[in-house]
Write a protein that holds these residues in place. Structure first.
Motif, PDB file in Angstrom:
ATOM      1  N   HIS A   1       0.822  -1.213   0.000  1.00 29.48           N
ATOM      2  CA  HIS A   1       0.000   0.000   0.000  1.00 29.48           C
ATOM      3  C   HIS A   1       0.857   1.264   0.000  1.00 29.48           C
ATOM      4  O   HIS A   1       0.381   2.344   0.358  1.00 29.48           O
ATOM      5  N   LEU A   2       2.108   1.110  -0.414  1.00 32.41           N
ATOM      6  CA  LEU A   2       2.988   2.266  -0.595  1.00 32.41           C
ATOM      7  C   LEU A   2       3.031   2.628  -2.074  1.00 32.41           C
ATOM      8  O   LEU A   2       3.301   1.776  -2.922  1.00 32.41           O
ATOM      9  N   LEU A   3       2.780   3.891  -2.366  1.00 34.14           N
ATOM     10  CA  LEU A   3       2.872   4.402  -3.736  1.00 34.14           C
ATOM     11  C   LEU A   3       4.022   5.400  -3.779  1.00 34.14           C
ATOM     12  O   LEU A   3       3.968   6.440  -3.124  1.00 34.14           O
TER      13      LEU A   3
ATOM     14  N   TRP B   1      -1.928   9.259   3.499  1.00 38.37           N
ATOM     15  CA  TRP B   1      -1.051  10.344   3.906  1.00 38.37           C
ATOM     16  C   TRP B   1       0.227  10.235   3.091  1.00 38.37           C
ATOM     17  O   TRP B   1       0.471   9.231   2.419  1.00 38.37           O
ATOM     18  N   PHE B   2       1.055  11.285   3.141  1.00 38.65           N
ATOM     19  CA  PHE B   2       2.187  11.312   2.214  1.00 38.65           C
ATOM     20  C   PHE B   2       3.333  12.126   2.794  1.00 38.65           C
ATOM     21  O   PHE B   2       3.160  12.933   3.717  1.00 38.65           O
ATOM     22  N   SER B   3       4.510  11.896   2.247  1.00 36.59           N
ATOM     23  CA  SER B   3       5.684  12.714   2.538  1.00 36.59           C
ATOM     24  C   SER B   3       6.331  13.083   1.212  1.00 36.59           C
ATOM     25  O   SER B   3       6.264  12.329   0.245  1.00 36.59           O
ATOM     26  N   LEU B   4       6.962  14.264   1.177  1.00 40.78           N
ATOM     27  CA  LEU B   4       7.564  14.771  -0.051  1.00 40.78           C
ATOM     28  C   LEU B   4       9.086  14.700   0.029  1.00 40.78           C
ATOM     29  O   LEU B   4       9.676  15.054   1.056  1.00 40.78           O
TER      30      LEU B   4
ATOM     31  N   LEU C   1      12.980  10.378  -6.072  1.00 40.34           N
ATOM     32  CA  LEU C   1      11.764  10.019  -5.331  1.00 40.34           C
ATOM     33  C   LEU C   1      11.121  11.306  -4.823  1.00 40.34           C
ATOM     34  O   LEU C   1      11.624  11.948  -3.904  1.00 40.34           O
ATOM     35  N   LEU C   2      10.007  11.690  -5.426  1.00 46.12           N
ATOM     36  CA  LEU C   2       9.377  12.977  -5.114  1.00 46.12           C
ATOM     37  C   LEU C   2       8.317  12.872  -4.028  1.00 46.12           C
ATOM     38  O   LEU C   2       8.083  13.831  -3.294  1.00 46.12           O
ATOM     39  N   ALA C   3       7.657  11.735  -3.936  1.00 47.53           N
ATOM     40  CA  ALA C   3       6.598  11.600  -2.933  1.00 47.53           C
ATOM     41  C   ALA C   3       6.377  10.134  -2.617  1.00 47.53           C
ATOM     42  O   ALA C   3       6.478   9.270  -3.491  1.00 47.53           O
ATOM     43  N   ARG C   4       6.074   9.871  -1.358  1.00 45.77           N
ATOM     44  CA  ARG C   4       5.651   8.537  -0.927  1.00 45.77           C
ATOM     45  C   ARG C   4       4.261   8.668  -0.326  1.00 45.77           C
ATOM     46  O   ARG C   4       4.052   9.431   0.626  1.00 45.77           O
ATOM     47  N   ILE C   5       3.318   7.951  -0.901  1.00 44.97           N
ATOM     48  CA  ILE C   5       1.927   7.982  -0.448  1.00 44.97           C
ATOM     49  C   ILE C   5       1.616   6.649   0.213  1.00 44.97           C
ATOM     50  O   ILE C   5       1.912   5.584  -0.342  1.00 44.97           O
ATOM     51  N   VAL C   6       1.041   6.717   1.396  1.00 40.02           N
ATOM     52  CA  VAL C   6       0.612   5.508   2.099  1.00 40.02           C
ATOM     53  C   VAL C   6      -0.906   5.425   2.004  1.00 40.02           C
ATOM     54  O   VAL C   6      -1.612   6.353   2.405  1.00 40.02           O
ATOM     55  N   ILE C   7      -1.385   4.331   1.444  1.00 45.10           N
ATOM     56  CA  ILE C   7      -2.823   4.096   1.322  1.00 45.10           C
ATOM     57  C   ILE C   7      -3.277   3.261   2.519  1.00 45.10           C
ATOM     58  O   ILE C   7      -2.731   2.187   2.771  1.00 45.10           O
ATOM     59  N   GLU C   8      -4.235   3.764   3.264  1.00 46.67           N
ATOM     60  CA  GLU C   8      -4.736   3.091   4.467  1.00 46.67           C
ATOM     61  C   GLU C   8      -6.136   2.546   4.214  1.00 46.67           C
ATOM     62  O   GLU C   8      -7.117   3.287   4.230  1.00 46.67           O
ATOM     63  N   PRO C   9      -6.255   1.233   3.953  1.00 48.74           N
ATOM     64  CA  PRO C   9      -7.568   0.682   3.610  1.00 48.74           C
ATOM     65  C   PRO C   9      -8.550   0.649   4.766  1.00 48.74           C
ATOM     66  O   PRO C   9      -9.749   0.530   4.546  1.00 48.74           O
TER      67      PRO C   9
ATOM     68  N   ARG D   1      13.086  21.295  -3.772  1.00 46.23           N
ATOM     69  CA  ARG D   1      12.398  20.303  -4.592  1.00 46.23           C
ATOM     70  C   ARG D   1      11.025  19.971  -4.010  1.00 46.23           C
ATOM     71  O   ARG D   1      10.030  19.878  -4.733  1.00 46.23           O
ATOM     72  N   SER D   2      10.961  19.814  -2.694  1.00 45.55           N
ATOM     73  CA  SER D   2       9.686  19.465  -2.055  1.00 45.55           C
ATOM     74  C   SER D   2       8.658  20.579  -2.210  1.00 45.55           C
ATOM     75  O   SER D   2       7.459  20.312  -2.330  1.00 45.55           O
ATOM     76  N   ASP D   3       9.117  21.834  -2.235  1.00 46.69           N
ATOM     77  CA  ASP D   3       8.190  22.955  -2.421  1.00 46.69           C
ATOM     78  C   ASP D   3       7.597  22.946  -3.820  1.00 46.69           C
ATOM     79  O   ASP D   3       6.430  23.295  -4.024  1.00 46.69           O
ATOM     80  N   GLN D   4       8.386  22.538  -4.798  1.00 44.50           N
ATOM     81  CA  GLN D   4       7.891  22.483  -6.170  1.00 44.50           C
ATOM     82  C   GLN D   4       6.874  21.359  -6.346  1.00 44.50           C
ATOM     83  O   GLN D   4       5.874  21.523  -7.048  1.00 44.50           O
ATOM     84  N   VAL D   5       7.104  20.231  -5.669  1.00 48.19           N
ATOM     85  CA  VAL D   5       6.097  19.159  -5.694  1.00 48.19           C
ATOM     86  C   VAL D   5       4.831  19.632  -4.983  1.00 48.19           C
ATOM     87  O   VAL D   5       3.711  19.403  -5.455  1.00 48.19           O
ATOM     88  N   ALA D   6       5.007  20.310  -3.845  1.00 51.19           N
ATOM     89  CA  ALA D   6       3.855  20.840  -3.110  1.00 51.19           C
ATOM     90  C   ALA D   6       3.060  21.821  -3.964  1.00 51.19           C
ATOM     91  O   ALA D   6       1.823  21.877  -3.890  1.00 51.19           O
ATOM     92  N   ALA D   7       3.768  22.608  -4.784  1.00 50.45           N
ATOM     93  CA  ALA D   7       3.074  23.541  -5.677  1.00 50.45           C
ATOM     94  C   ALA D   7       2.195  22.785  -6.665  1.00 50.45           C
ATOM     95  O   ALA D   7       1.079  23.216  -6.980  1.00 50.45           O
ATOM     96  N   GLY D   8       2.682  21.644  -7.172  1.00 48.86           N
ATOM     97  CA  GLY D   8       1.861  20.834  -8.074  1.00 48.86           C
ATOM     98  C   GLY D   8       0.641  20.260  -7.383  1.00 48.86           C
ATOM     99  O   GLY D   8      -0.454  20.220  -7.955  1.00 48.86           O
ATOM    100  N   ILE D   9       0.822  19.820  -6.144  1.00 49.13           N
ATOM    101  CA  ILE D   9      -0.304  19.309  -5.357  1.00 49.13           C
ATOM    102  C   ILE D   9      -1.345  20.404  -5.174  1.00 49.13           C
ATOM    103  O   ILE D   9      -2.547  20.194  -5.373  1.00 49.13           O
ATOM    104  N   ALA D  10      -0.878  21.596  -4.779  1.00 47.17           N
ATOM    105  CA  ALA D  10      -1.790  22.722  -4.586  1.00 47.17           C
ATOM    106  C   ALA D  10      -2.454  23.132  -5.892  1.00 47.17           C
ATOM    107  O   ALA D  10      -3.655  23.448  -5.921  1.00 47.17           O
ATOM    108  N   LEU D  11      -1.680  23.131  -6.966  1.00 40.77           N
ATOM    109  CA  LEU D  11      -2.228  23.493  -8.278  1.00 40.77           C
ATOM    110  C   LEU D  11      -3.421  22.611  -8.617  1.00 40.77           C
ATOM    111  O   LEU D  11      -4.480  23.112  -9.033  1.00 40.77           O
ATOM    112  N   GLU D  12      -3.282  21.307  -8.418  1.00 39.91           N
ATOM    113  CA  GLU D  12      -4.382  20.420  -8.771  1.00 39.91           C
ATOM    114  C   GLU D  12      -5.572  20.597  -7.834  1.00 39.91           C
ATOM    115  O   GLU D  12      -6.726  20.562  -8.277  1.00 39.91           O
ATOM    116  N   ARG D  13      -5.316  20.830  -6.551  1.00 39.29           N
ATOM    117  CA  ARG D  13      -6.445  21.085  -5.640  1.00 39.29           C
ATOM    118  C   ARG D  13      -7.193  22.347  -6.072  1.00 39.29           C
ATOM    119  O   ARG D  13      -8.428  22.390  -6.051  1.00 39.29           O
TER     120      ARG D  13
END
Length: 233
Positions: free
Chosen positions: A37-39, A82-85, A94-102, A168-180
């Motif tokens: 469940h790690l992406l 939840w995720f870390s950048l 590795l830009l982001a790790r997403i944990v999927i919690e079923p 780098r993490s701020d630029q990924v965060a900007a993409g996350i915010a952009l899509e939201r």
């Protein structure tokens, strides 16, 4: 339980949400590795860096967009996440790790925004956002630790999406915010267009940030509504 593999059906939902069919495989700037469940979202190093983006800032923003879409798709499957950048300095791709919690409770707002993903290619009315929608868009930016600065222009409303730092993490965060922000705009039936090209040069980024009257680092521009013919940016 987290080491169990996601089902083929669940993976299909996740990938379908994060992949824009208009861009196709050749336009994807990221790749996904799944382990239980790690992406893990990586910048795709199989393509040469664009001449206009030698620092790969735009690629990281695009990957951040995919990260948010994956979170929305997970919520649609009744999963929490939840995720870390940029979690490891020794692995800059590795830009982001997403944990999927079923077994967790899904974020209901992400679930609603997933519906916007399904309708993102529909045509929206030409009018820009009213004050209430502008507040909703500003909130969307703040939820992802970014901010929107509105510019006074003669055509459709234009905003600068910026971050406090430019790692780098701020630029990924900007993409996350952009899509939201883009999906929030869709929920309010307002057209929105991502405009990275006008501020790709460092001096133009600084100028755009200065025009907002706030400190920070401009990451991209977003136009809301549709500009009249002959007034395109």
């Amino acid at each position: 339980m987290l080491d169990e593999q996601l089902t083929t059906e669940a993976l299909g939902v996740l990938l379908d949400a994060a992949t824009d069919p208009d861009r196709g495989e050749s336009g994807r700037s990221w790749r996904l590795e799944v382990n239980g469940h790690l992406l893990d979202v990586y910048v795709d190093g199989s393509h040469p860096l664009p001449t206009a983006d030698p620092a790969a800032r735009g690629l990281r923003i695009a990957a951040g967009v995919a990260v948010f879409d994956l979170r929305c798709a997970a919520a649609s499957l009744s999963f929490d996440s939840w995720f870390s950048l940029c979690p490891y300095r020794h692995d800059p791709d590795l830009l982001a790790r997403i944990v999927i919690e079923p077994t967790g409770l899904p974020d209901q707002e992400l679930r609603q925004l997933y519906r916007a993903i399904r309708s993102r290619h529909l045509t929206r009315p030409p009018a820009g956002p009213d004050n209430a929608v502008q507040l909703a868009l500003a909130r969307a930016a703040e939820l992802e630790n970014t901010k929107l600065g509105w510019l006074s222009v003669s055509f459709a409303p234009l905003a600068v999406l910026s971050t406090d730092r430019d790692e780098r993490s701020d630029q990924v965060a900007a993409g996350i915010a952009l899509e939201r922000i883009l999906l929030t705009s869709i929920r309010h039936d307002v057209a929105a267009t991502h405009l990275p090209q006008p501020i790709r040069r460092p001096e133009l980024r600084r100028c755009a940030q200065e025009l907002t009257g706030t400190s920070g680092f401009a990451q991209t521009l977003i136009r809301f509504g549709r500009a009249p013919a002959g007034d395109q940016l």
